[in-house]
Design a protein around this motif. Structure first.
Motif, PDB file in Angstrom:
ATOM      1  N   THR A 204       0.826  -1.157  -0.089  1.00 57.45           N
ATOM      2  CA  THR A 204      -0.102  -0.011   0.076  1.00 57.45           C
ATOM      3  C   THR A 204       0.882   1.290  -0.187  1.00 57.45           C
ATOM      4  N   TYR A 205       2.342   1.096   0.184  1.00 56.96           N
ATOM      5  CA  TYR A 205       3.043   2.188   0.299  1.00 56.96           C
ATOM      6  C   TYR A 205       4.538   1.818   0.122  1.00 56.96           C
ATOM      7  N   THR A 206       5.378   2.469  -0.600  1.00 59.32           N
ATOM      8  CA  THR A 206       7.027   2.336  -0.446  1.00 59.32           C
ATOM      9  C   THR A 206       7.449   3.678  -0.094  1.00 59.32           C
ATOM     10  N   GLU A 207       8.419   3.676   0.888  1.00 61.46           N
ATOM     11  CA  GLU A 207       9.039   4.761   1.509  1.00 61.46           C
ATOM     12  C   GLU A 207      10.650   4.790   0.972  1.00 61.46           C
ATOM     13  N   ILE A 208      11.140   5.825   0.546  1.00 61.18           N
ATOM     14  CA  ILE A 208      12.546   5.660   0.331  1.00 61.18           C
ATOM     15  C   ILE A 208      13.092   6.688   1.313  1.00 61.18           C
ATOM     16  N   LEU A 209      13.742   5.988   2.539  1.00 64.32           N
ATOM     17  CA  LEU A 209      14.267   6.830   3.722  1.00 64.32           C
ATOM     18  C   LEU A 209      15.793   7.326   3.359  1.00 64.32           C
ATOM     19  N   SER A 210      16.171   8.041   4.272  1.00 68.49           N
ATOM     20  CA  SER A 210      17.692   8.504   4.104  1.00 68.49           C
ATOM     21  C   SER A 210      18.297   7.265   4.016  1.00 68.49           C
ATOM     22  N   ARG A 211      19.745   7.568   3.361  1.00 66.63           N
ATOM     23  CA  ARG A 211      20.604   6.417   3.025  1.00 66.63           C
ATOM     24  C   ARG A 211      20.225   5.419   2.225  1.00 66.63           C
ATOM     25  N   ALA A 212      19.039   5.829   1.268  1.00 70.81           N
ATOM     26  CA  ALA A 212      18.536   5.022   0.414  1.00 70.81           C
ATOM     27  C   ALA A 212      17.788   3.748   0.926  1.00 70.81           C
ATOM     28  N   ARG A 213      17.477   3.716   2.122  1.00 71.86           N
ATOM     29  CA  ARG A 213      16.803   2.549   2.837  1.00 71.86           C
ATOM     30  C   ARG A 213      15.542   2.448   2.334  1.00 71.86           C
ATOM     31  N   VAL A 214      14.775   1.380   1.995  1.00 73.22           N
ATOM     32  CA  VAL A 214      13.586   1.373   1.467  1.00 73.22           C
ATOM     33  C   VAL A 214      12.742   0.500   2.595  1.00 73.22           C
ATOM     34  N   ALA A 215      11.668   0.828   2.684  1.00 70.78           N
ATOM     35  CA  ALA A 215      10.377   0.306   3.778  1.00 70.78           C
ATOM     36  C   ALA A 215       9.108   0.283   2.921  1.00 70.78           C
ATOM     37  N   TYR A 216       8.417  -0.484   3.424  1.00 68.92           N
ATOM     38  CA  TYR A 216       6.900  -1.024   2.750  1.00 68.92           C
ATOM     39  C   TYR A 216       5.938  -0.959   3.971  1.00 68.92           C
ATOM     40  N   ASP A 217       4.831  -0.815   3.420  1.00 67.42           N
ATOM     41  CA  ASP A 217       3.451  -0.787   4.181  1.00 67.42           C
ATOM     42  C   ASP A 217       2.690  -1.879   3.325  1.00 67.42           C
ATOM     43  N   TYR A 218       2.029  -2.840   4.118  1.00 66.02           N
ATOM     44  CA  TYR A 218       1.093  -3.804   3.308  1.00 66.02           C
ATOM     45  C   TYR A 218      -0.372  -3.875   3.714  1.00 66.02           C
ATOM     46  N   ALA A 219      -1.095  -4.306   2.999  1.00 67.16           N
ATOM     47  CA  ALA A 219      -2.421  -4.470   3.463  1.00 67.16           C
ATOM     48  C   ALA A 219      -2.664  -5.512   4.602  1.00 67.16           C
ATOM     49  N   ALA A 220      -3.748  -5.563   4.964  1.00 66.38           N
ATOM     50  CA  ALA A 220      -3.874  -6.884   6.078  1.00 66.38           C
ATOM     51  C   ALA A 220      -3.864  -8.086   5.268  1.00 66.38           C
ATOM     52  N   PRO A 221      -3.517  -9.134   6.014  1.00 64.77           N
ATOM     53  CA  PRO A 221      -3.216 -10.488   5.465  1.00 64.77           C
ATOM     54  C   PRO A 221      -4.896 -11.259   5.689  1.00 64.77           C
ATOM     55  N   ARG A 222      -4.717 -12.598   5.534  1.00 62.17           N
ATOM     56  CA  ARG A 222      -5.936 -13.288   5.488  1.00 62.17           C
ATOM     57  C   ARG A 222      -6.408 -13.150   6.965  1.00 62.17           C
ATOM     58  N   ASN A 223      -7.650 -12.938   7.080  1.00 66.25           N
ATOM     59  CA  ASN A 223      -8.397 -12.862   8.377  1.00 66.25           C
ATOM     60  C   ASN A 223      -9.554 -13.472   8.230  1.00 66.25           C
ATOM     61  N   MET A 224     -10.036 -13.878   9.303  1.00 66.45           N
ATOM     62  CA  MET A 224     -11.300 -14.421   9.520  1.00 66.45           C
ATOM     63  C   MET A 224     -12.165 -14.366  10.812  1.00 66.45           C
ATOM     64  N   GLY A 225     -13.269 -14.452  10.922  1.00 60.25           N
ATOM     65  CA  GLY A 225     -14.208 -14.460  11.914  1.00 60.25           C
ATOM     66  C   GLY A 225     -15.613 -14.733  12.058  1.00 60.25           C
ATOM     67  N   ILE A 226     -16.351 -14.461  12.997  1.00 53.86           N
ATOM     68  CA  ILE A 226     -17.604 -14.747  13.057  1.00 53.86           C
ATOM     69  C   ILE A 226     -18.398 -13.686  13.814  1.00 53.86           C
ATOM     70  N   ARG A 227     -19.605 -13.203  13.097  1.00 54.17           N
ATOM     71  CA  ARG A 227     -20.390 -12.117  13.628  1.00 54.17           C
ATOM     72  C   ARG A 227     -21.811 -12.525  13.981  1.00 54.17           C
ATOM     73  N   PHE A 228     -22.013 -12.358  15.233  1.00 56.33           N
ATOM     74  CA  PHE A 228     -23.499 -12.693  15.745  1.00 56.33           C
ATOM     75  C   PHE A 228     -24.327 -11.234  15.761  1.00 56.33           C
ATOM     76  N   GLY A 229     -25.227 -11.020  15.136  1.00 59.42           N
ATOM     77  CA  GLY A 229     -26.241  -9.891  15.291  1.00 59.42           C
ATOM     78  C   GLY A 229     -27.419 -10.034  15.566  1.00 59.42           C
ATOM     79  N   TYR A 230     -27.995  -9.204  16.355  1.00 62.21           N
ATOM     80  CA  TYR A 230     -29.443  -8.915  16.512  1.00 62.21           C
ATOM     81  C   TYR A 230     -29.956  -7.570  15.956  1.00 62.21           C
ATOM     82  N   ASN A 231     -30.768  -7.661  15.017  1.00 64.21           N
ATOM     83  CA  ASN A 231     -31.389  -6.332  14.428  1.00 64.21           C
ATOM     84  C   ASN A 231     -30.079  -5.320  14.191  1.00 64.21           C
ATOM     85  N   PHE A 232     -29.103  -5.779  13.812  1.00 68.22           N
ATOM     86  CA  PHE A 232     -27.867  -4.836  13.696  1.00 68.22           C
ATOM     87  C   PHE A 232     -27.003  -5.322  12.519  1.00 68.22           C
TER      88      PHE A 232
END
Length: 797
Positions: free
Chosen positions: A769-797
């Motif tokens: 989601t982003y690539t940054e070039i820091l001082s001294r030519a250092r490279v850093a990344y940002d990444y989106a979320a990995p696989r994730n899972m869950g279960i949602r219980f709802g009442y009228n919502f």
């Protein structure tokens, strides 16, 4: 299960707005109701069916947001053709039709909440709770909306109180990474014409990024609370007054300040003592790039993160993109308090609408600066944004060929408490201006300083549509805006008096002798359009529209620099086919962005030395096609889809080589102009603009009789890839990927109870989601979320 007759369903669908990318989840749930509520949009500042609006608009209902697991701005791109969200630190940025990809001095595709502009991108991180719908307007909206609708806008509209009946709903979501999320609402009528609605949520989740050195320093976690209270007063049938107050706070570690994952240094394959960002390779460490003694084929060097040549563990990088080895526990806190007022009065065949809002937003982000396990450096940002705005419109309601809207808008963020700063500090004492520093009491860099300022903006606008015939309409709009920007920089902390530089509290700056820089400018935007009903269920339209962003203040002249402008043509169609079973909408556009900030070279007096600086003058050409629709294949099978083809490219644009320059030597692939090293980007693709995206969702209803219904849903999203940095660097390429989201929802016969299991990013794609070039030519990344899972219980919502 109780269903409406098919013919009645088709009639309702033909009149309904449903989204241009009408997500199947929202529509499918409506199929089970006795009365299908007509979803409408306010894209033209009046309530209108989306199929009648001659603009490229996507609307996503609140139920669809839940079913598609769209919980905030970071997960919205799969539902809106052409949208990409660049994310780093606390700064999500929406890129749409090339707008926002490069060279703007303010937000190019802003987020609105209840028609009110959010002046900082961090405010968009508030989660989506108890939302009625989200409207995404693609293309410039400069004539009707408040600020910076350069390439479009996204408007989040929350559910309002109801005076008719008491109501409440709750939901609990449990998932991996320790996710626990609880949310709910209650609607309480306090009389025949007054009602109160309270919405609240709390979310806790462990980090998606594991810190193997410091478990308290895991990143991409969540520690979030939200509460919103609304009071609705309807003294007459024609007058409603809604007062809203909301507060949210996020104290999770989040991401780092720029990007969270250190990746290495781009070196040349043939000579590892040289930087090669075009077709080199990443040496996986942080530090400078001279070769190790006795190892000419191995880049090494000493840096604040240790010496890889001597085997320092802190100098190396963990290969796993979702693991880090950092010592520092982040300090991060985002907090917003907002007050909204909406007054809607129908009088004398007109609608008078007053929207007002006041925001108080604070953010602090202090993180590991050297990306290592050494207790060394920290950096971050802090800022306060207090703002207020008012938007008043008068719209016609009478029958007749002429319909119009006039309005006035005022925005003010020139609060003396609005301050921001970049911070850099040392956690260890050293000879270089960090006396007395410890991990508990960092010593702030003597060169740190602070800035304050803000903008006042006032606009008068109007837009009218005239029906030349029963089928042909013409639209004209105009908006005149006056902007006043001011800024003031503080003194630095200064050399000496080291005890005044020590933390843990943030430093205090003074502004003695510093003048306020102020600039004023004005601009007029236009919209011209025509739409024609080819048939009762097919409309074609064409429009020309402009938008602008005020330039920054010139420090030398104290005037506003030239603004960034967008001149955009759009043609499109909206159709409801197959007796209402298929809704198919499309648009083609051609936009020209000019005045973008680009790198230029200013000669310093008589020295003959040119210094690189950012000035207006860059431009981008953006062309593309968008197609979206919804197909009720059978009574039970539903398909939604969206396709975007984007051909955005730099027209004239220069990117400074910046941190890729080492020892004054140009990195491979860069040009040298007036002694400065740059990348000339003319004709190259703009970042965050994939050539193609395709989203397809399929759902199917299984009727279980007295046991309710089950609806599985599969959404597949293909992205052809894009650049995550303005420069043409090999390490900034996000390759093509296909992402799959899965869910299955059970719903009781009466519709009150739901259980939904989901898997987001089931293919576990690693998405930059982003690539940054820091001082001294250092490279850093940002990444989106990995696989994730869950279960949602709802009442009228």
């Amino acid at each position: 299960m109780n269903r409406k007759p098919k013919s009645l369903l088709k009639s309702a669908v033909a009149l309904s707005v449903a989204n241009a990318l009408v997500v199947s989840a929202a529509y499918a749930q409506e199929k089970d109701q006795q009365d299908i509520e007509k979803i409408e949009v306010t894209a033209t500042k009046r309530v209108t069916s989306i199929q009648e609006v001659p603009l490229a608009v996507t609307a996503i209902g609140g139920d669809a947001l839940v079913d598609m697991q769209i919980t905030d701005i970071l997960s919205i791109e799969k539902a809106i053709p052409g949208v990409t969200v660049a994310s780093f630190g606390n700064n999500p940025q929406v890129i749409l039709r090339g707008a926002g990809s490069a060279g703007t001095t303010d937000i190019a595709v802003p987020i609105y909440h209840n028609n009110m502009y959010l002046p900082t991108s961090g405010q968009a991180l508030a989660g989506y709770m108890d939302v009625e719908r989200i409207e995404a307007l693609r293309g410039p909206q400069g004539t009707l909306f408040g600020r910076n609708t350069f390439g479009g806008l996204i408007n989040v509209i929350t559910k309002k109180p109801d005076t008719e009946e008491f109501d409440f709903g709750v939901a609990a979501t449990l998932g991996d990474y320790g996710l626990q999320k609880y949310e709910g609402f209650v609607n309480v009528p306090l009389g025949d014409n007054i009602a109160f609605r309270l919405t609240a949520a709390d979310e806790q989740r462990d980090g998606y990024v594991e810190n193997i050195n410091n478990p308290d320093g895991d990143l991409k976690d969540s520690d979030y609370t939200y509460v919103r209270g609304q009071l609705l007063f309807t003294p007459t049938e024609d007058l409603s007054i809604n007062l809203t107050m909301s507060h949210w706070k996020d104290t999770g570690n989040g991401s780092l300040n720029w990007a969270y994952k250190a990746a290495g240094i781009p070196l040349d394959k043939n000579d590892p003592t040289k930087i090669n960002a075009i077709d080199g390779y990443l040496d996986p460490r942080m530090g400078v790039y001279e070769g190790c003694a006795g190892e000419p084929d191995r880049a090494g060097g000493r840096s604040q993160a240790g010496n890889v040549c001597t085997g320092d563990a802190s100098a190396s990088i963990v290969n796993d993109p979702r693991k880090i080895d950092y010592d520092y526990t982040p300090i991060r806190e985002l907090e917003e308090t907002a007050v909204y007022l909406n007054v809607d009065w129908e009088v004398a065949s007109h609608s008078l609408v007053l929207n007002a809002a006041a925001f108080d937003y604070e953010a602090i982000n202090l993180m590991d600066a050297e990306f290592s396990s050494m207790a060394s450096w920290v950096d971050g940002t802090y800022g306060t944004t207090k703002s207020k705005q008012v938007d008043f419109t008068i719209s016609s309601l009478f029958d007749g060929p002429l319909q119009y809207t006039f309005g006035v808008y005022h925005f003010d963020s020139q609060d003396p408490d609005n301050k921001s700063a970049y911070l850099f500090g040392s956690l260890t004492e050293s000879w270089y201006a960090y006396a007395g520093a410890t991990p508990e009491t960092p010593s702030w860099a003597y060169w740190n300083n602070e800035g304050r300022g803000g903008t006042k903006s006032t606009a008068l606008y109007g837009q009218a549509t005239y029906a030349l015939t029963d089928k042909l309409n013409v639209t004209a709009g105009i908006r005149h805006t006056k902007d006043d920007r001011e800024s003031q920089g503080s003194n630095s902390l200064g050399w000496g008096n080291w005890e005044d530089h020590l933390g843990p509290d943030l430093p205090t700056y003074n502004y003695d002798g510093k003048e306020v820089e102020r600039g004023e400018d004005s601009n007029t935007d236009y919209r011209l359009g025509v739409d024609y009903d080819v048939a009762s269920d097919v409309m074609v339209y064409a429009s020309y529209a402009t938008a602008y962003i005020a330039g920054s203040t010139d420090l030398a002249t104290q005037k506003l620099l030239d603004p960034q402008t967008n001149k955009s043509f759009e043609i499109g169609f909206k159709s409801t086919l197959f007796d209402g079973d298929l809704r198919l909408n499309g648009a083609a556009y051609n936009a020209k962005y000019e005045g973008l900030t680009t790198t230029a070279f200013i000669e310093q007096g008589d020295t003959g030395v040119a210094v690189a600086t950012q000035v207006p003058g860059g431009s981008i050409n953006s062309r593309g096609i968008e197609l979206e629709g919804f197909w009720d294949v059978t009574e039970d099978l539903v398909v939604d889809f969206g396709v975007s083809l984007d051909m955005s490219e730099y027209d004239e644009f220069i990117v400074g080589a910046g941190n890729l320059v080492w020892n004054g030597e140009a990195p491979i692939g860069a040009e040298t102009i007036n002694g400065a090293h740059v990348f000339v980007m003319d004709g190259e693709n703009t970042p965050y603009t994939p050539d193609m995206t395709v989203g397809v969702g399929i759902s199917y209803f299984f009727d279980l009789g007295d046991m309710g219904t089950v609806k599985p849903y599969v959404h597949t999203y293909y992205n052809s890839g894009y650049m995550t940095n303005r420069a043409p660097v090999f390490f900034g390429e996000q390759d093509a990927y296909a992402k799959v989201d899965l869910s299955v929802k059970w719903q009781s016969v009466d519709g009150d109870f739901t259980v939904q299991a989901y898997v987001n990013n089931a293919t576990d794609e690693l998405i930059q989601t982003y690539t940054e070039i820091l001082s001294r030519a250092r490279v850093a990344y940002d990444y989106a979320a990995p696989r994730n899972m869950g279960i949602r219980f709802g009442y009228n919502f």
